[in-house]
Design a protein around this motif. Structure first.
Motif, short mmCIF file in Angstrom:
data_model
loop_
_atom_site.label_atom_id
_atom_site.label_comp_id
_atom_site.label_asym_id
_atom_site.label_seq_id
_atom_site.Cartn_x
_atom_site.Cartn_y
_atom_site.Cartn_z
N GLU A 83 0.83 -1.20 0.00
CA GLU A 83 0.00 0.00 0.00
C GLU A 83 0.87 1.26 0.00
OE1 GLU A 83 -3.45 -0.38 2.72
OE2 GLU A 83 -2.90 1.70 3.19
N GLN A 84 1.99 1.19 0.73
CA GLN A 84 2.88 2.34 0.78
C GLN A 84 3.50 2.63 -0.59
OE1 GLN A 84 4.92 0.87 4.32
NE2 GLN A 84 4.83 2.95 5.16
N LEU A 85 3.97 1.58 -1.25
CA LEU A 85 4.59 1.81 -2.56
C LEU A 85 3.58 2.40 -3.54
CD1 LEU A 85 7.11 1.52 -4.38
CD2 LEU A 85 6.21 -0.69 -5.10
N VAL A 86 2.39 1.82 -3.54
CA VAL A 86 1.37 2.29 -4.49
C VAL A 86 0.93 3.72 -4.13
CG1 VAL A 86 -0.94 1.86 -5.41
CG2 VAL A 86 0.63 -0.04 -5.09
N THR A 87 0.86 4.02 -2.84
CA THR A 87 0.52 5.39 -2.41
C THR A 87 1.57 6.37 -2.93
OG1 THR A 87 -0.52 4.55 -0.41
CG2 THR A 87 0.13 6.87 -0.39
N LEU A 88 2.83 6.00 -2.71
CA LEU A 88 3.91 6.87 -3.18
C LEU A 88 3.81 7.11 -4.69
CD1 LEU A 88 7.56 6.65 -2.02
CD2 LEU A 88 7.13 6.45 -4.44
#
Ligand SMILES: Nc1ncnc2c1ncn2[C@@H]1O[C@H](COP(=O)(O)OP(=O)(O)OP(=O)(O)O)[C@@H](O)[C@H]1O
Ligand SMILES: [Mg+2]
Length: 360
Positions: free
Chosen positions: A259-264
């Motif tokens: 989720e963090q990578l996609v958010t970034l």
């Protein structure tokens, strides 16, 4: 030990699904189609068949986009999938072809150096010199073979082909005929024939399409995933599938990391935070699902061999920095700014903030 193919064609990899769909598809099939249009849609979107066979989801996103694409294949127009890199143009073209024709191997790779012969037909020069033009000396292109057998032919990266060479397709697409003046005959396309082209509109070295050729296509723009959840789902699925092919126990990716990578990615793409409250400098890099998939897959392999099978932010982030650098040496500065203005303030992103600070 038998040698293993790295990446089999879709119809081989998903042969069970296609077979199950064929058996349970009682709707009328268009001439030379393996499946009815409705069953092709199920193959693409996924679902469960009456006998319990699970059809995996090939494409996440607008169902309408797929319906449009499938309907186009039955019309007098060819299909052109466009959009930024990494939005599944090639992926969708291959799976649609596999589901419709049962064979996605008729493929032309568009390049600047391609000749009209490669789009139409060429000659075996030894045979040509020995006996002049003849059926034996003729070398059909994938387009010609698709016309003769009523299949779908794929043309990758259409706009990397110079405009005047692209135009060799106009007669084929509008008349469904390929003249062979040397043999005084023509090839007439059989029902089922059509062409799926892909083109990305943002890379360097792209040629225009003539208005005449454009008119022969229905142009479908492949969107980036609409929501965070959808994008996470795409990345998750594909990364898991790639692990299965590799057959080594890669480290777990925590749902939170994904989720963090996609958010970034989404925030740098959109130039604002997910909640829309804060503006940031956006990146010119193509931060697509395909890029996220490849970064995570690589990071997992790296961690497996060189980080005790533990996946952490400092294994994932070098890939992100590289993706930015591919575009421009100055792009990582965008990430640095994002790190200092946004990530620094997020209490649950401490490891990402620290890792980026060290890497940049
Ligand atoms: N909406 C989506 N649904 C399912 N998979 C997706 C989606 N978007 C991207 N992908 C994944 O992205 C990967 C790469 O996509 P693909 O190579 O087809 O991109 P492309 O649009 O052809 O890019 P390029 O312009 O660089 O050729 C595929 O593995 C595919 O699984
Ligand atoms: Mg592609």
């Amino acid at each position: 030990m038998a040698l293993e193919i790295i990446r089999p064609f879709a119809e081989e990899q998903y042969a069970n699904e296609i077979q199950a769909l064929i058996q349970q598809d009682h709707l009328p099939k268009p001439r030379n189609w393996k499946l009815s249009p409705a069953a092709v849609l199920v193959y693409m979107t996924g679902g469960k068949l009456a006998d319990g066979t699970v059809i995996s989801t090939k494409y996440y996103g607008s169902r309408r986009t797929l319906e449009l694409a499938i309907a186009t294949l039955l019309s007098d127009r060819a299909l052109l999938l466009t959009g930024i890199p990494g939005t599944a143009k090639t992926w969708v073209a291959e799976h649609l072809t596999a589901a419709v024709s049962g064979d996605s191997s008729l493929l032309i790779q568009g390049t600047t150096g391609i000749s009209e012969d490669q789009l139409r037909y060429g000659w075996n020069y030894a045979a040509l010199l020995a006996g002049g033009p003849s059926e034996q000396a003729l070398v059909p292109s994938p387009v010609m073979r698709a016309m003769e057998s009523g299949q779908i032919v794929r043309l990758e990266e259409l706009t990397r082909i110079p405009t005047e060479i692209q135009d060799a397709l106009i007669t084929v697409l509008s008349e469904k005929t390929l003249p062979i003046p040397e043999l005084n005959r023509q090839v007439h396309a059989v029902q089922g024939f059509n062409l799926i082209a892909t083109a990305n509109d943002q890379d360097k070295g792209i040629y225009e399409m003539s208005a005449a050729l454009k008119r022969r296509f229905n142009i479908v723009v492949m969107p980036l995933p609409a929501t965070l959840e959808e994008e996470v789902q795409i990345v998750q699925n594909r990364v898991t599938e790639m692990e299965r092919m590799l057959e080594i126990p890669l480290p777990e990716i925590k749902a939170r990391q994904m989720e963090q990578l996609v958010t970034l990615f989404r925030e740098l793409r959109d130039g604002k935070t997910l909640d829309g409250k804060q503006k940031i400098r956006s990146s010119k890099a193509h931060l697509s699902p395909a890029e996220a998939i490849s970064i995570l897959h690589h990071a997992r392999i790296h961690s497996h061999y060189f980080n005790k099978n533990q996946l952490s932010a400092d294994q994932i982030l070098p890939g992100v920095i590289n993706a930015l650098r591919h575009i421009d040496e100055d792009e990582p500065a965008v990430l640095q700014e994002y790190n200092e203005t946004i990530l620094k303030k997020r209490s649950d992103w401490k490891d990402w903030y620290q890792a980026l600070k060290e890497l940049l």
